[in-house]
Design a protein around this motif. Structure first.
Motif, PDB file in Angstrom:
ATOM      1  N   PRO A  62      76.240  58.607  35.891  1.00  0.00           N
ATOM      2  CA  PRO A  62      77.021  59.634  35.181  1.00  0.00           C
ATOM      3  C   PRO A  62      78.225  60.083  35.996  1.00  0.00           C
ATOM      4  CG  PRO A  62      74.683  60.164  35.138  1.00  0.00           C
ATOM      5  CD  PRO A  62      74.842  58.989  36.051  1.00  0.00           C
ATOM      6  N   GLY A  63      79.278  60.378  35.290  1.00  0.00           N
ATOM      7  CA  GLY A  63      80.519  60.795  35.943  1.00  0.00           C
ATOM      8  C   GLY A  63      81.672  59.984  35.406  1.00  0.00           C
ATOM      9  N   LYS A  64      82.733  59.885  36.197  1.00  0.00           N
ATOM     10  CA  LYS A  64      83.921  59.185  35.707  1.00  0.00           C
ATOM     11  C   LYS A  64      83.705  57.674  35.612  1.00  0.00           C
ATOM     12  CE  LYS A  64      86.202  58.748  40.173  1.00  0.00           C
ATOM     13  NZ  LYS A  64      87.433  58.968  40.908  1.00  0.00           N
ATOM     14  N   ASN A  65      82.707  57.136  36.301  1.00  0.00           N
ATOM     15  CA  ASN A  65      82.421  55.702  36.238  1.00  0.00           C
ATOM     16  C   ASN A  65      81.164  55.399  35.425  1.00  0.00           C
ATOM     17  OD1 ASN A  65      84.605  55.087  37.877  1.00  0.00           O
ATOM     18  ND2 ASN A  65      83.419  55.349  39.736  1.00  0.00           N
ATOM     19  N   GLU A  66      80.926  56.219  34.400  1.00  0.00           N
ATOM     20  CA  GLU A  66      79.705  56.017  33.618  1.00  0.00           C
ATOM     21  C   GLU A  66      79.731  54.695  32.869  1.00  0.00           C
ATOM     22  OE1 GLU A  66      76.744  58.413  30.616  1.00  0.00           O
ATOM     23  OE2 GLU A  66      78.588  59.343  31.286  1.00  0.00           O
TER      24      GLU A  66
END
Length: 195
Positions: free
Chosen positions: A117-121
């Motif tokens: 999870p996060g900006k590189n999901e």
């Protein structure tokens, strides 16, 4: 579950959410909570009595006083809890699940995978058909026969797609890659390094 779809020329790849990926995290969590932390904290509270599950007679803890052994057991327990929690978290989120799509109209190969999870999901890679030299299937034996699928790009860059030890998938993948090569005009290569 690995799936080859010849209608859409897509390979669907499984992620970490598989039964075998829950075994090690469970063992680590139980060991971290039950064995290491229990023994380590019992030495801290040495005046308390421990009641064993099988015995109704209270006994003294195995280690008395907080020392080097207690510290190392607490460290091992903490490490087991952190590693087990991380592996369980990865399995629950199904990290690594994705697909590889070969789009003939756009002349593009798109790789999409699920990340943390996060900006590189969602992780995307896209390559042009012109960059692709060939699709390689490689067999290795160490100690079990293993099949790996690679995209070989310009400059002999090999991008591993997936690998398996399941012999039932060997013929399916060879058939899919051969048909894909004929349909899209790709070069295909089968390398057997077991001989």
């Amino acid at each position: 579950m690995l799936e080859f779809n010849e209608d859409e020329w897509q390979i669907s790849l499984p992620g970490n959410n598989q039964f075998q990926n829950y075994i090690i995290p469970t063992i680590l969590l139980v060991a971290g909570i039950g064995a290491y932390s229990y023994t380590g904290f019992c030495s801290v509270f040495s005046d308390l009595y421990v009641v064993h599950i099988l015995h109704s007679v209270p006994t003294k803890p195995l280690l008395t006083g907080f020392g080097a052994q207690s510290f190392s057991l607490l460290s091992y327990g903490s490490g087991a809890l952190v590693l087990g929690g991380f592996l369980l978290f990865s399995a629950l989120l199904d990290i690594g699940a994705g697909s590889i799509r070969f789009d003939k109209s756009n002349q593009q190969i798109t790789l999409a995978f699920k990340g943390y999870p996060g900006k590189n999901e969602r992780i995307f890679f896209s390559y042009s058909f012109k960059e692709l030299q060939c699709i390689k299937i490689m067999y290795t034996e160490s100690p079990v026969r293993r099949q790996g699928l690679f995209l070989v790009l310009e400059g002999n860059r090999e991008i591993p797609i997936w690998s398996t030890q399941d012999p039932s998938k060997f013929i399916l993948s060879e058939s899919f890659i051969t048909n894909l090569g004929l349909e899209m005009g790709f070069n295909t290569e089968i390398v057997d390094r077991t001989k």
